[in-house]
Structure formats: C-alpha cells, structure tokens
Design a protein around this motif. Structure first.
Motif, PDB file in Angstrom:
ATOM      1  N   ARG A  92      45.001  20.039  11.322  1.00  0.00           N
ATOM      2  CA  ARG A  92      44.705  18.899  10.455  1.00  0.00           C
ATOM      3  C   ARG A  92      44.293  19.360   9.058  1.00  0.00           C
ATOM      4  N   PHE A  93      43.481  20.419   8.986  1.00  0.00           N
ATOM      5  CA  PHE A  93      43.038  20.980   7.708  1.00  0.00           C
ATOM      6  C   PHE A  93      44.232  21.427   6.867  1.00  0.00           C
ATOM      7  N   TYR A  94      45.154  22.147   7.502  1.00  0.00           N
ATOM      8  CA  TYR A  94      46.306  22.657   6.756  1.00  0.00           C
ATOM      9  C   TYR A  94      47.182  21.516   6.260  1.00  0.00           C
ATOM     10  N   ALA A  95      47.391  20.517   7.107  1.00  0.00           N
ATOM     11  CA  ALA A  95      48.204  19.375   6.691  1.00  0.00           C
ATOM     12  C   ALA A  95      47.566  18.639   5.515  1.00  0.00           C
ATOM     13  N   SER A  96      46.226  18.623   5.470  1.00  0.00           N
ATOM     14  CA  SER A  96      45.516  17.922   4.391  1.00  0.00           C
ATOM     15  C   SER A  96      45.474  18.714   3.096  1.00  0.00           C
ATOM     16  N   HIS A  97      45.508  20.040   3.170  1.00  0.00           N
ATOM     17  CA  HIS A  97      45.270  20.877   1.990  1.00  0.00           C
ATOM     18  C   HIS A  97      46.418  21.831   1.674  1.00  0.00           C
ATOM     19  N   ARG A  98      47.586  21.578   2.207  1.00  0.00           N
ATOM     20  CA  ARG A  98      48.681  22.529   2.078  1.00  0.00           C
ATOM     21  C   ARG A  98      48.961  22.892   0.624  1.00  0.00           C
ATOM     22  N   SER A  99      48.916  21.921  -0.270  1.00  0.00           N
ATOM     23  CA  SER A  99      49.249  22.185  -1.680  1.00  0.00           C
ATOM     24  C   SER A  99      48.243  23.114  -2.351  1.00  0.00           C
ATOM     25  N   GLU A 100      47.055  23.261  -1.772  1.00  0.00           N
ATOM     26  CA  GLU A 100      46.011  24.103  -2.361  1.00  0.00           C
ATOM     27  C   GLU A 100      45.963  25.482  -1.720  1.00  0.00           C
ATOM     28  N   LEU A 101      46.835  25.747  -0.756  1.00  0.00           N
ATOM     29  CA  LEU A 101      46.786  26.992   0.005  1.00  0.00           C
ATOM     30  C   LEU A 101      48.010  27.851  -0.275  1.00  0.00           C
ATOM     31  N   PRO A 102      47.911  29.173  -0.052  1.00  0.00           N
ATOM     32  CA  PRO A 102      49.072  30.055  -0.246  1.00  0.00           C
ATOM     33  C   PRO A 102      50.170  29.760   0.757  1.00  0.00           C
ATOM     34  N   ALA A 103      51.381  30.229   0.455  1.00  0.00           N
ATOM     35  CA  ALA A 103      52.524  29.978   1.334  1.00  0.00           C
ATOM     36  C   ALA A 103      52.278  30.522   2.740  1.00  0.00           C
ATOM     37  N   VAL A 104      51.689  31.699   2.827  1.00  0.00           N
ATOM     38  CA  VAL A 104      51.246  32.245   4.109  1.00  0.00           C
ATOM     39  C   VAL A 104      49.724  32.259   4.075  1.00  0.00           C
ATOM     40  N   PHE A 105      49.115  31.442   4.910  1.00  0.00           N
ATOM     41  CA  PHE A 105      47.665  31.244   4.877  1.00  0.00           C
ATOM     42  C   PHE A 105      47.032  31.940   6.080  1.00  0.00           C
ATOM     43  N   ARG A 106      46.085  32.843   5.801  1.00  0.00           N
ATOM     44  CA  ARG A 106      45.363  33.574   6.847  1.00  0.00           C
ATOM     45  C   ARG A 106      43.936  33.043   6.900  1.00  0.00           C
ATOM     46  N   ALA A 107      43.611  32.344   7.979  1.00  0.00           N
ATOM     47  CA  ALA A 107      42.343  31.628   8.071  1.00  0.00           C
ATOM     48  C   ALA A 107      41.420  32.244   9.111  1.00  0.00           C
ATOM     49  N   VAL A 108      40.128  32.217   8.809  1.00  0.00           N
ATOM     50  CA  VAL A 108      39.069  32.546   9.767  1.00  0.00           C
ATOM     51  C   VAL A 108      38.239  31.283   9.972  1.00  0.00           C
ATOM     52  N   GLN A 109      37.969  30.956  11.226  1.00  0.00           N
ATOM     53  CA  GLN A 109      37.004  29.917  11.553  1.00  0.00           C
ATOM     54  C   GLN A 109      36.041  30.473  12.594  1.00  0.00           C
ATOM     55  N   ILE A 110      34.758  30.401  12.304  1.00  0.00           N
ATOM     56  CA  ILE A 110      33.727  30.835  13.239  1.00  0.00           C
ATOM     57  C   ILE A 110      32.726  29.700  13.333  1.00  0.00           C
ATOM     58  N   ALA A 111      32.714  29.009  14.461  1.00  0.00           N
ATOM     59  CA  ALA A 111      31.915  27.789  14.543  1.00  0.00           C
ATOM     60  C   ALA A 111      31.772  27.350  15.992  1.00  0.00           C
ATOM     61  N   PRO A 112      30.789  26.472  16.266  1.00  0.00           N
ATOM     62  CA  PRO A 112      30.623  25.965  17.634  1.00  0.00           C
ATOM     63  C   PRO A 112      31.646  24.893  17.973  1.00  0.00           C
ATOM     64  N   VAL A 113      31.987  24.822  19.240  1.00  0.00           N
ATOM     65  CA  VAL A 113      32.833  23.759  19.788  1.00  0.00           C
ATOM     66  C   VAL A 113      32.141  23.235  21.046  1.00  0.00           C
ATOM     67  N   ASP A 131      37.968  32.394  15.508  1.00  0.00           N
ATOM     68  CA  ASP A 131      39.428  32.273  15.429  1.00  0.00           C
ATOM     69  C   ASP A 131      39.973  32.883  14.144  1.00  0.00           C
ATOM     70  N   ILE A 132      41.111  33.566  14.287  1.00  0.00           N
ATOM     71  CA  ILE A 132      41.927  33.912  13.120  1.00  0.00           C
ATOM     72  C   ILE A 132      43.316  33.349  13.362  1.00  0.00           C
TER      73      ILE A 132
END
Length: 416
Positions: A92-113, A131-132
């Motif tokens: 959902r994040f990528y779909a919302s912010h795609r225009s602000e991100l690089p063509a190949v986006f390498r993400a880290v998320q560290i958080a509770p679920v 997560d990466i």
C-alpha cells in the motif's frame, strides 16, 4: 503481548541496532507505516491464514443496536485492523508513494505486528518483524541482494552456521502437474506437503489419500518421495535438477541457478544455500522464489520470505515485481550472545543523602559530556543489591559521591 524490563529492552535495542546497521550498509532505506490498515486491504485474500488472526477495529459511532445488526458481517463491524505483517502495508505504501521513490526501491521496515495467536514459546500476539524488500527488480539480482544482506546480518549477530533453504513456487506447481494432480487440488496438497518435516513421507502420503486426492497422482508422488532424500547439498543447476523429477522443465530452475551464482560471487563458493524441492511457505501471495533460514541451534526457521510479484498490482493497477525477506526477531534475540554495550562506560553515582543536588547534577552533566551513561542512586543501607541491579542494567562502573566531590576526585571502580 509482553512487558520488557530495562535490561531486556536494552538487549533488544542492541540487536536491532546491528540489524539496522547491516541493512543500511547493503543500501536499504528504512520507512514507517501506520499500525492500522483498511479492513478491506487486510482481508483481500492475500494474507493466507494470517487474515483469520487479524485484530479488527470496531467502526466508530456504532451503538449497541448497530453492533447487533452487523454481527454477521465483519466488514460492517470494522473498517480498520491492526497489521498482521509488514508486507501488505508496504504494498500500500509503494502504491501511494511510487512517484517519490526510486525505480528500484530497497525498503527496511522494523516494527511490531499483531496476530490473535494462541500464545506459546516463540509465538506471541504482538511481536517485532524485521523486513527488507526490493520493489521494481524482476531479476535474480534482487533475491541475491536480499540473501547476502540477511546472511551478513546473521553473521554480525554471531549466528553463523545457518543455511538458506530455497525453492520456487513455480517448481512446486510444475511438480504437482508432473505427478498428475489437477489444478483444483494443488492448494490443499501444498498444505499437506508443508508438513513433510513433521509427519514424514508416509504421513504426507496417508493424509493425501484421506483428502481424496487423485489416487494415481498420489501413487506417483509417493514413489518419488520414497527415493527423494530431501534437501540437496550445494546449489548448482545440476544439483537442482537432480532433486526434481526427471524431465521436469521450468524457467525457475535457471532463475534459481542464477541466484546461487550471484550469492556465491558475493560470499565465496561455500555460500550456505541448499535447494529444498518441498519448501512451501504458506503465504498465498508468493509467486516465485521462496526461502527460509535453518539453523542447527533450533528446530524452527529463523526467518523467511519470497517473491510476491502480484501483490502491488492489486493496489496500483499495474504489475510491479517485488521480493522480500523477514528475520524472525523474537526467535533470534534469545539466541544472540550478550552483546557488549557500545558506550564508552556506564557509571552509577552512589551519593550520600546530604550531597547538594546542584553538585550531583553538575558531576552527572560532566560525565555525560565526555560520553558516559550515568545513573544517580542514593546510598542504601545495603549496597550489594543496588550494584547487582546496576550490573543487570548494563552499568560497568560505580563511584561514591560525598559533599564537595568533583569529577576529578571520583574513584571509579568496576562493577564486574
């Protein structure tokens, strides 16, 4: 859901700091997403059994009559839910912010679920995921980057000796077709195959017969299992083919061999990869490569992931390749040997009751300014319990402070 005492919290943060540092070194950028997502997104049929474990948030404004009227319709009762993983929020994040991100986006998320689990050792209702993910790269390079970053991180945590088990969902489907299972049966058959490590080949075969799976296909599969030795050593193309039914053709074999070659190039020929033709992983959104970390210290996996090329397209309206890996933080944090605090020193100042507050605060400020961690403690009748607690909280030195003391006059003594 658990509380953490200061020493436990400090230990967790030290482990997280290493994970963050290694992921950042491999070019991944950290993001943050809300703890809640839309109910419809969390229950879109892509989260597997985790969707059944989601905590849903009651719609605002519903009175008792409204709750009773909507009792048989979960979507009418709830419009939000706590995230049960970090992959759905990332899509959902990528779909919302795609225009602000690089063509190949390498993400880290560290958080509770959160998941409505039945609590047991190693399984909690609130837990941290690390997560990466790489979005926008359909090549084997993405998997190779994820695997090398993960193995590097485990090495930095002192957890060498693990093995990355790898398979591809396309190969699983090709094998089931080769054995003669119709497409309508395959989802259920994979659930049974996923139990192979627990119930063995005979147990899997018996359960397939109980499921009324196609008898002739079960016979062919059982014959294959009788000669199959499980995971194979090494990760070359020929080794992969040797572990599969003869004559099976799939582009996934070439993709896996390319991943193995890339990881070997980064880590040397002894890269700890093994092909496991019966690795399944239960998430319904996996479309290609899947992997898990096995370690000799434990019987369960320390993390896993895979390629989920179809998920982001559900939110964006066009297909975007994506692959991710999640370290099981709650599982590894207890395996990691105690890590030394990176601070220069941590000092407990044990002061008499009559020491002026201004003097105490001044001494503390000077020690902090030179890089120390400092705690003030009034001297009790019995000093030993205080010092034992200080050691448990990570302090390394203590000093006695009397009226008129200065930083220069302090006698710092080791606590250990």
């Amino acid at each position: 859901m658990r509380d953490f005492l200061p020493a436990d919290k400090a230990r967790r943060e030290r482990v997280l700091a290493i994970i963050r540092e290694r992921y950042r070194a491999h070019g991944f950028d950290e993001i943050e997403t809300p703890v809640v997502e839309d109910y419809e997104r969390l229950h879109a049929g892509i989260g597997g059994d985790n969707e059944k474990l989601a905590y849903n948030v009651l719609r605002r404004g519903l009175d008792a009559d409204g709750i009773r009227a909507a009792a048989d319709d979960p979507a009418a009762l709830s419009d939000l839910g706590l995230r049960y993983d970090l992959t759905v929020p990332l899509a959902r994040f990528y779909a919302s912010h795609r225009s602000e991100l690089p063509a190949v986006f390498r993400a880290v998320q560290i958080a509770p679920v959160w998941r409505a689990e039945r609590p047991q050792k190693g399984r909690y209702r609130q837990f941290v995921q690390c997560d990466i993910d790489i979005i926008g790269d359909a090549s084997a390079r993405a998997e190779a980057e994820l695997i090398t970053a993960t193995l590097d991180t485990l090495d930095a945590l002192g957890l060498e000796g693990g093995v990355m088990r790898i398979n591809d969902r396309r190969l699983l489907d090709a094998m089931l077709e080769h054995f003669g299972f119709p497409e309508a049966e395959r989802a259920g058959i994979l659930i049974t195959i996923d139990k192979l490590d627990k119930i063995g080949a005979d147990g899997v075969t018996a359960e397939l017969r109980e499921r009324s799976s196609t008898p002739a296909a079960v016979d062919v599969f059982a014959e294959f299992l009788s000669r199959e030795k499980g995971s194979v050593s090494g990760f070359g193309e020929q080794q992969i083919r040797d572990a599969l039914p003869a004559g099976l053709h799939s582009e996934a074999i070439d993709a896996l061999a390319a991943i193995g070659g890339a990881v070997a190039g980064a880590r040397g020929d002894a890269a700890p990869l093994v092909f496991d033709p019966f690795l399944v992983r239960g998430m319904g959104y996996y479309t290609g490569t899947i992997f898990e970390i096995a370690h000799p210290l434990v019987s369960y996996s320390l993390g896993g992931g895979g390629r989920y090329d179809g998920m982001i397209g559900r939110f964006l309206g066009e297909e975007v390749p994506a692959v991710g890996f999640s370290i099981g933080f709650e599982r590894i944090v207890d395996l990691v040997a105690d890590l030394a605090d990176a601070e220069q020193s941590a000092v407990v100042l044990v002061h008499d009751r009559d020491v002026p507050v201004a003097e105490l605060v001044a001494i503390k400020a000077q020690l902090i300014a030179r890089g120390d961690r400092v705690r003030l403690e009034q001297r009790p009748k019995n000093l030993k319990p205080l010092l034992e607690r200080a050691v448990a909280d990570g302090y390394t030195q203590f000093a006695t402070v009397r009226a008129g003391a200065t930083v220069q006059s302090l006698e710092l003594r080791p606590l250990r």
